[in-house]
Write an enzyme that holds these catalytic residues in place. Sequence first.
Site, mmCIF file in Angstrom:
data_model
loop_
_atom_site.group_PDB
_atom_site.id
_atom_site.type_symbol
_atom_site.label_atom_id
_atom_site.label_comp_id
_atom_site.label_asym_id
_atom_site.label_seq_id
_atom_site.Cartn_x
_atom_site.Cartn_y
_atom_site.Cartn_z
ATOM 1 N N ASP A 248 0.490 31.725 120.099
ATOM 2 C CA ASP A 248 -0.850 31.175 119.941
ATOM 3 C C ASP A 248 -1.431 31.634 118.613
ATOM 4 O O ASP A 248 -0.956 32.589 118.016
ATOM 5 C CB ASP A 248 -1.741 31.682 121.077
ATOM 6 C CG ASP A 248 -1.377 31.015 122.392
ATOM 7 O OD1 ASP A 248 -0.648 30.012 122.349
ATOM 8 O OD2 ASP A 248 -1.818 31.507 123.435
ATOM 9 N N LYS A 270 -4.395 26.335 118.382
ATOM 10 C CA LYS A 270 -5.286 25.209 118.123
ATOM 11 C C LYS A 270 -6.182 25.546 116.936
ATOM 12 O O LYS A 270 -7.356 25.868 117.092
ATOM 13 C CB LYS A 270 -6.120 24.904 119.368
ATOM 14 C CG LYS A 270 -5.234 24.510 120.534
ATOM 15 C CD LYS A 270 -6.005 24.286 121.806
ATOM 16 C CE LYS A 270 -5.061 23.890 122.931
ATOM 17 N NZ LYS A 270 -4.069 24.936 123.263
ATOM 18 N N MET A 384 -14.321 33.738 125.560
ATOM 19 C CA MET A 384 -14.600 32.430 124.946
ATOM 20 C C MET A 384 -16.072 32.043 125.112
ATOM 21 O O MET A 384 -16.387 30.888 125.352
ATOM 22 C CB MET A 384 -13.706 31.357 125.577
ATOM 23 C CG MET A 384 -12.238 31.588 125.288
ATOM 24 S SD MET A 384 -11.153 30.398 126.091
ATOM 25 C CE MET A 384 -11.017 31.083 127.735
HETATM 26 N N1 SAH Z 1 -5.332 36.047 127.448
HETATM 27 C C1 SAH Z 1 -6.350 36.597 126.571
HETATM 28 C C2 SAH Z 1 -7.598 35.744 126.554
HETATM 29 C C3 SAH Z 1 -7.398 34.376 125.989
HETATM 30 S S1 SAH Z 1 -8.897 33.485 125.866
HETATM 31 C C4 SAH Z 1 -6.641 38.034 126.977
HETATM 32 O O1 SAH Z 1 -6.195 38.490 128.022
HETATM 33 O O2 SAH Z 1 -7.324 38.719 126.225
HETATM 34 C C5 SAH Z 1 -9.385 33.832 124.221
HETATM 35 C C6 SAH Z 1 -10.610 34.731 124.217
HETATM 36 O O3 SAH Z 1 -10.222 36.082 124.439
HETATM 37 C C7 SAH Z 1 -11.362 34.764 122.929
HETATM 38 O O4 SAH Z 1 -12.236 33.666 122.816
HETATM 39 C C8 SAH Z 1 -12.120 36.061 123.046
HETATM 40 O O5 SAH Z 1 -13.217 35.933 123.915
HETATM 41 C C9 SAH Z 1 -11.101 36.939 123.757
HETATM 42 N N2 SAH Z 1 -10.326 37.755 122.818
HETATM 43 C C10 SAH Z 1 -9.000 37.679 122.577
HETATM 44 N N3 SAH Z 1 -8.623 38.626 121.686
HETATM 45 C C11 SAH Z 1 -9.726 39.332 121.385
HETATM 46 C C12 SAH Z 1 -10.001 40.449 120.547
HETATM 47 N N4 SAH Z 1 -9.046 41.040 119.837
HETATM 48 N N5 SAH Z 1 -11.265 40.890 120.487
HETATM 49 C C13 SAH Z 1 -12.251 40.330 121.203
HETATM 50 N N6 SAH Z 1 -12.051 39.266 122.002
HETATM 51 C C14 SAH Z 1 -10.822 38.782 122.105
#
Ligand code: SAH
Length: 465
Positions: A248, A270, A384
Amino acid sequence: MKGFPAFLRLAGQPVLLVGGNGEAAVPKARLLLAAGADITVVATTLATEILDWARAGRLTVHRRRPVAEDAGGRALVIVAEPDADGVAVAAAARTARIPTNVVDRPELSNFIMPAIVDRNPVLIAVSTGGASPALARRVRSWIEAVLPTGLGRLARTLDGARQGVNDTLPSATQRRRFWDSVLDGPIATRILRGDEGECPQFLTQLAAQGRDLAAGVVHIVGAGPGDPDLLTLKALRLLQQADVVIHDRLVSDAVLNHARRDATRISVGKAKGAHSWTQAEINALLVHRAREGQRVVRLKGGDPNLFGRVGEEVAHLRAHGVEVEVVPGITAATAAASAAGFPLSHRGLASTVTYVTGHGADDSEPDVDWQAAARSGQTLAIYMGLSRLATIAGRLTENGLAGSTPAAIVESASLPTERRFIGTVATLDRLARDNRLTGPALVIVGDVVALAQAEPASRLLSIAS
Ligand code: SAH
């Protein structure tokens, strides 16, 4: 090469161990016992472990000073206490050309003991040619980190199937191809996981059918929040083995750099403006690459099990007969909480943690029970949510959550660009807009946020100096 690598078969062989102390002699005795040697320990003082082994009949002890004659007729001599007597025994043993090791005295030894990784029956020995035992131990822990824990089980299971398969496949080339395909494919994955079941018989049947076993395994792997130090050991291992990494957009370069240099990387994220892959295209790509016999890692930010659309991919792969394994990762919420310095649950403040998405499909309102989410005594981790913060805060307060409830935004948690902001539900939207957040951001709402401690830069500097 400063030494000749070899593994000695010592089962039933007479071995002398000089010394009985806990630090040096006991570990050597333990190793010799594991090798099945017939051990005689000569020492004036004996650690309890050695006495226990003697009482259990697993070794023989002579409580006295060692003498040169003790070395006679031994297959191996180890001197764990190199005082004058010990050194004299070692000299006699070397003269008799008996393999002799004096602990920490390579100049008195005619062999040195390597650092080992023991995944019985797999045994890995590391030597720096005496240059640095500390470095040898470090190399050992690097190797430990990349080897699966189930390696010994894999070796034993394959050993159980070896005769049957060898009888079935007469040519050496055929056999080599067969075993490589077993190791590359879903069967090894299953055995490593502890699912070996009827494997030996099954492998023999497969060999008879001449099936190609390599085709069809995909690992859906959690890449964590961005810092490669937060990868699991398993994620790191799979990344280093993968032929193709399908990732991703959120997966950081620092993590991707742990893939093999010659592995193919495909970004199916995306990104705005670029071609964005549909889920159906991603599913098809996974099946296609796996069927080509490639080792496929599908790398997803954080934990694939949270807002990662893992369910669709798993179902599609299973429906197409491709073995799939999901490797969890550290999710953004726990990374963000650690970064900001508060826990997600805390006695008296939050006994429930709720993960919600701020986004539905196609930018729509997500299907979240805001009434439940607005209850106090819990922590809300909102993924998100950045572009809809005003609406989210509105939903929470409409349903009774106080606007003064502490709230945090952590942008790019665990990455060098990380930023943390603390406010309240009422100020969330302003906080995000004033600070022009651009990276992925996680919003956490709840009383636990009040436990965050601002770390003044001056204190950090005083620690560093
Ligand atoms: N599977 C991922 C989440 C995917 S949805 C997980 O477990 O973290 C994507 C969202 O995750 C982003 O919009 C944000 O809200 C959050 N996110 C992912 N990486 C991040 C990071 N390093 N710092 C803060 N938020 C993060």
